[in-house]
Design a protein around this motif. Structure first.
Motif, short mmCIF file in Angstrom:
data_model
loop_
_atom_site.label_atom_id
_atom_site.label_comp_id
_atom_site.label_asym_id
_atom_site.label_seq_id
_atom_site.Cartn_x
_atom_site.Cartn_y
_atom_site.Cartn_z
N LEU A 212 -37.71 16.15 36.49
CA LEU A 212 -37.60 17.57 36.25
C LEU A 212 -36.88 18.21 36.96
CD1 LEU A 212 -42.12 17.22 35.88
CD2 LEU A 212 -40.11 17.08 34.06
N GLN A 213 -36.05 18.46 37.63
CA GLN A 213 -35.17 19.86 38.81
C GLN A 213 -33.97 19.13 38.35
OE1 GLN A 213 -34.62 18.93 41.85
NE2 GLN A 213 -34.38 16.57 41.33
N ASP A 214 -33.41 20.03 38.75
CA ASP A 214 -31.92 19.74 39.25
C ASP A 214 -31.57 19.99 40.87
OD1 ASP A 214 -32.08 22.43 38.98
OD2 ASP A 214 -30.73 22.37 36.99
N VAL A 215 -32.58 20.06 41.65
CA VAL A 215 -32.06 21.22 42.87
C VAL A 215 -31.45 19.85 43.94
CG1 VAL A 215 -33.21 22.39 44.78
CG2 VAL A 215 -33.67 22.78 42.52
N TYR A 216 -31.58 19.23 43.47
CA TYR A 216 -31.61 17.33 44.24
C TYR A 216 -31.09 16.52 43.41
CZ TYR A 216 -36.59 16.65 44.30
OH TYR A 216 -37.55 17.02 44.66
N PRO A 217 -30.71 15.34 43.77
CA PRO A 217 -30.26 14.19 43.16
C PRO A 217 -31.53 13.12 42.85
CG PRO A 217 -29.23 13.58 44.97
CD PRO A 217 -30.07 15.65 45.21
N THR A 218 -31.31 12.66 42.14
CA THR A 218 -32.73 11.65 41.43
C THR A 218 -32.57 10.48 42.33
OG1 THR A 218 -31.56 11.49 39.09
CG2 THR A 218 -33.24 13.07 38.93
N ASP A 219 -32.90 9.50 42.17
CA ASP A 219 -32.97 8.29 42.30
C ASP A 219 -32.16 7.12 41.51
OD1 ASP A 219 -35.51 8.68 43.71
OD2 ASP A 219 -36.80 7.29 42.96
N GLU A 220 -32.25 7.58 40.27
CA GLU A 220 -31.14 7.26 39.16
C GLU A 220 -29.82 7.66 38.84
OE1 GLU A 220 -31.79 8.27 34.72
OE2 GLU A 220 -33.32 7.02 34.54
N GLU A 221 -29.09 9.01 39.72
CA GLU A 221 -27.86 9.51 40.44
C GLU A 221 -27.68 8.39 41.39
OE1 GLU A 221 -27.37 13.83 39.48
OE2 GLU A 221 -29.81 13.84 39.34
#
Length: 302
Positions: free
Chosen positions: A46-55
């Motif tokens: 839901l956020q774009d502050v830090y990378p997700t597991d997928e990235e």
């Protein structure tokens, strides 16, 4: 309106993080993320502050990244990765608060697997937060997520890569522990065998007064994985092993067909190699490679 205290849960996939989040969410003083439209209602998406597991994992399949993110150096985030704590906190709250199940609750719980490697970061952003790390036997974890792994692992080759992924995450968490203030570590095995003790520990750690543990949320021992591992240990071409997972859709050469061949031919070797190569590391983290349904407290948690 007072700012909600953040509660963060982290742990590798299929380790019980969702279960712990549901247990904590039973308390009327806790809001959870609901109806988000993202995978497993995880705040990371839901956020774009830090990378997700997928990235971080770089998987080509929808869930393929769950077996790769811990190898990525960017997964490990600390206080040094927070240039502006207040601004970061505001951005994360803005992303999560609209999905809080109980906006008036004193606490908001957020669960994402890779939190296990960014607890120092989260602590820097939310100084009064509470942290919960959830762990599960690395062999059981590996068997549980194998269905999301690349095809060669899915059918039975390269099993050690999944165990190494578990160790990469837990080794990092162990190193971070001395920097963490308000953290508790619980295991899936404790939830299975001592649910009331875990409930009481969570209630104390989170300063809650009405934390219940409905019977339907108490997990059962992982017999399916234990039995499969035993079958592998005694496998041979003349003693075929039943596939662990089945395809949802029929395929010309289904993975379970290949798995049965690989498991029967190399299963015993896979078990022995896993124990020989990673057994000591598992024990350091509180797991006996020969006993898949129990955990003990590692020395670094005493």
């Amino acid at each position: 309106m007072p700012t909600q205290q953040m509660l963060f849960i982290g742990g590798l996939h299929r380790s019980g993080t969702t279960l712990v989040e549901r247990i904590i969410g039973e308390d009327p003083d806790v809001a959870a993320l609901r109806d988000t439209g993202v995978l497993m209602n995880e705040g990371q998406f839901l956020q774009d502050v830090y990378p997700t597991d997928e990235e971080l994992g770089g998987g080509t399949e929808k869930r393929g990244s769950v077996v790769g993110w811990a190898f990525n150096p960017r997964s490990h985030m600390t206080e040094h990765d927070v240039p502006d704590p207040q601004r970061t906190a505001d951005e994360l709250r803005a992303a999560w608060t609209p999905y809080a199940s109980a906006p008036g609750a004193r606490h908001l719980v957020e669960k994402s697997p890779a939190n296990i490697m960014r607890m120092r970061y989260l602590q820097e952003v939310f100084p009064d937060c509470r942290l919960i790390a959830v762990r599960r036997h690395p062999i059981v974890y590996a068997l549980a997520v194998r269905k999301w792994a690349p095809r060669h692992i899915k059918i039975g080759f390269g099993f050690g890569e999944l165990v190494r992924h578990w160790l990469a995450a837990m080794d990092t968490f162990e190193e971070d522990l001395e920097h963490l203030r308000n953290v508790r570590v619980i295991s899936f095995e404790e939830l299975t065998h001592e649910p009331e003790s875990v409930r009481a520990e969570l209630e104390e750690h989170l300063e809650l007064t009405e934390l219940s543990l409905p019977e339907e949320l108490v997990p059962s021992p992982p017999r399916r994985y234990v039995d499969y591992w035993k079958e592998l240990a005694s496998a041979s071409p003349w003693r075929p092993v039943r596939p662990l997972n089945s395809s949802a859709r029929p395929k010309p050469i289904a993975p379970e067909t290949l798995e049965a061949v690989v498991a029967s031919a190399f299963g015993k070797q896979t078990v022995r190699r896993t124990i020989d190569r990673y057994g000591d590391a598992m024990k350091r983290h509180g797991y006996d490679p020969e006993v898949l349904d129990r955990s003990f407290r590692p020395q670094y948690l005493n």
